[in-house]
Scaffold this active site. Structure first.
Site, mmCIF file in Angstrom:
data_model
loop_
_atom_site.group_PDB
_atom_site.id
_atom_site.type_symbol
_atom_site.label_atom_id
_atom_site.label_comp_id
_atom_site.label_asym_id
_atom_site.label_seq_id
_atom_site.Cartn_x
_atom_site.Cartn_y
_atom_site.Cartn_z
ATOM 1 N N HIS A 122 0.837 -1.207 0.000
ATOM 2 C CA HIS A 122 0.000 0.000 0.000
ATOM 3 C C HIS A 122 0.869 1.253 0.000
ATOM 4 C CE1 HIS A 122 -2.561 -3.198 1.566
ATOM 5 N NE2 HIS A 122 -3.596 -2.497 1.163
ATOM 6 N N LYS A 149 -1.404 -7.941 -4.765
ATOM 7 C CA LYS A 149 -2.283 -6.793 -4.496
ATOM 8 C C LYS A 149 -1.424 -5.541 -4.320
ATOM 9 C CE LYS A 149 -5.557 -4.572 -1.429
ATOM 10 N NZ LYS A 149 -6.122 -4.483 -0.074
ATOM 11 N N LYS A 293 -15.090 23.410 -19.755
ATOM 12 C CA LYS A 293 -15.836 23.575 -21.011
ATOM 13 C C LYS A 293 -15.119 24.472 -22.018
ATOM 14 C CE LYS A 293 -20.368 22.770 -18.939
ATOM 15 N NZ LYS A 293 -21.771 23.136 -18.919
ATOM 16 N N ASP A 331 -25.453 22.163 -24.324
ATOM 17 C CA ASP A 331 -25.987 22.978 -23.223
ATOM 18 C C ASP A 331 -26.992 24.011 -23.710
ATOM 19 O OD1 ASP A 331 -24.685 21.876 -21.037
ATOM 20 O OD2 ASP A 331 -22.963 23.221 -21.171
#
Length: 510
Positions: A122, A149, A293, A331
């Site tokens: 981890h 893992k 955007k 939009d």
């Protein structure tokens, strides 16, 4: 098939057993028993109850503090408990790479046939390079792991590409997850890239690591059982994206037409870096929201003329033939048609050729991507457009672009050239969790006959509530959201949007 594992982090054995039954009822394949979370754990008393008579296969973990867990004792007691779990029939035990050699020696020659050892690593700070990850996989394999893992942390969503790459090339079963909100797609797209399992919680607050989704969302929103190697990926690119209902809406629509596709939230800091990293045609299209955007216009190889005029793109399609990015804007139609229909509904009239916006003063709060779309649409319909923005220069820039008038937010409070004006908020003011925010004081709302709010979480914002109390017709951002999403669905799929299903879905989840 990628397995769905529910982590059990209850403090008592009784609650853990109840949660295990709940996990089975929700559709889990196995559970992870986190022994380190139990407040009064006694191995010989508790493990026969947890492992002995159980409704699902179990993965037993006893995570120490030094690897992000709760256990603070010595390894001898911890290993004894894990060995007992193995002897009692646990299908999996998870042990940390740092001590894997010691544990493997301890169980040498004692492993049952159906038992698998997971060796884990981890990293709670970052995600290493591809080379470092590959080296780590080799070390974990060499330690005697049946299953590798690796859990890392996403500093940027681009980090997840390295984990996907390593999983695809790993020669043994691998669990590869990237923690945190930016790493969420590592958990959702596991089946596409061949991950051995992914974690889904029973509910918010029951996570065993940062960024885990609920098992309910994995199964019912993302339809994870249907995701495979050929599944196309779409998603919403923004910052923030956690509030968005787009995944609920688009996944339901994809499922209804039998499309092999999934739609995921993508928390993106830098749009250019993101699009460069996720350049495969498997990443087939994106919705763009705040604040990307306008930047999206410059990121596309080709931009639809209307989106270019607006100066904002809310939909990007990756052309399958050559991988080129094509930008569109749905939009403006979504918002303007919602406002027009709201006015017609309040006046009890049908659709005439002349827009009810023609000749009206149309005040827009915000000069970002959504503000630009509304300004363009309102101007096209013959309205007199006024832009109010926190930064006056941006308001003036947009006003000059479309031949309108610019105001500061302070000036907006006393702006009253005529009655019966239309107001549209395109900022995020009032959006969850800041639901008490409003872009304009209630006293200033009396001049408006129609008020629209692009915010749709919550459905009834403070602005809309106060506008209604002031006698205005209100139009929810939910209408714009549904209509622009229908436009996106059609661009993504070349199919007609299932409007009734999309409306029902939105109403159910908002």
């Amino acid at each position: 098939m990628t397995l769905l594992c529910v982590p059990l982090v209850a403090k008592t054995v009784e609650q853990m057993m109840a949660d295990m039954a709940a996990a089975k009822a929700r559709g889990a394949d196995l559970v992870e028993i986190r022994l380190d979370h139990l407040s009064d754990f006694e191995p010989r008393r508790d493990l026969p109850l947890l492992v002995g008579d159980r409704p699902l296969p179990v993965l037993v973990t006893y995570r120490p503090k030094w690897e992000g867990g709760e256990y603070e004792g010595d390894d001898k007691q911890r290993f004894e408990a894990l060995c007992l779990a193995m002897e009692l029939g646990a299908e999996y035990v998870d042990v940390e790479l740092k001590v894997a050699d010691d544990f493997v020696r301890l169980i040498s020659g004692k492993k049952p046939d159906n038992f698998k050892l997971i060796v884990s690593s981890h990293n709670y700070q970052s995600t290493p390079s591809s080379e470092e990850l590959s080296s780590l996989v080799a070390r974990i394999q060499a330690a005697g792991a049946d299953i590798v893992k690796i859990a890392t942390t996403a500093v940027d969503i681009v980090d997840v590409t390295r984990m996907f790459q390593v999983i695809v090339h790993c020669q043994v079963p691998m669990i590869g997850l990237v923690m945190g909100e930016r790493g969420l797609i590592s958990r959702l797209l596991c089946p596409k890239f061949g991950g051995y399992l992914t974690f889904g919680t029973l509910g918010v607050g029951k996570e065993s690591a940062p960024g885990q989704p609920t098992i309910s969302d994995l199964l019912n929103v993302y339809n994870i059982r249907q995701i495979g190697a050929d599944t196309k990926i779409f998603g919403i690119v923004g910052k923030p994206v956690g509030h968005s209902k787009s995944p609920v809406l688009l996944n339901a629509a994809f499922k209804s037409v039998g499309l092999d596709a999934v739609y995921v939230p993508l928390l993106v800091d830098d749009l250019v870096n993101f699009l460069n990293a996720y350049s495969s045609t498997d990443f087939a299209g994106f919705s763009c929201t705040i604040p990307h955007k306008e930047a999206a216009v410059g990121c596309c190889d080709k931009v639809d003329p209307i989106a270019k005029s607006i100066g904002a793109v809310n939909t990007i399609i990756r052309r399958p033939s050559d991988g080129k990015l094509i930008g569109y804007n749905t939009d403006y139609v979504g918002a303007i048609s919602a406002i027009e229909d709201g006015i017609r509904g309040s006046q009890g009239v049908g659709k005439e050729t002349v827009s009810p916006l023609a000749g009206k003063v149309f005040v827009i709060i915000g000069a970002g991507g959504a503000g630009k779309a509304l300004a363009y649409g309102a101007k096209e319909k013959g309205a007199k457009v006024v832009i109010a923005n926190r930064t006056y220069e941006r308001a003036r820039e947009l006003a000059n672009l479309i031949g309108g008038h610019a105001l500061t937010l302070a000036e907006l409070e006393t702006f009253h050239p005529e009655d019966g004006m239309i107001l549209a908020n395109t900022t995020s003011i009032g959006m969850q969790p800041n639901v008490n925010g409003t872009p304009i004081r209630k006293q200033a709302l009396g001049s408006y006959s129609v008020v629209f709010d692009a915010v749709y979480t919550p459905r009834a914002t403070r602005l809309l509530r106060e506008a209604e109390e002031s006698g205005a017709t209100v139009v929810s951002g939910l209408e714009m959201f549904i209509r622009q999403a229908m436009g996106q669905f059609e661009l993504f799929t070349n199919l007609t949007a299932p409007e009734n299903l999309m409306r029902d879905t939105v109403m159910r989840y908002t």
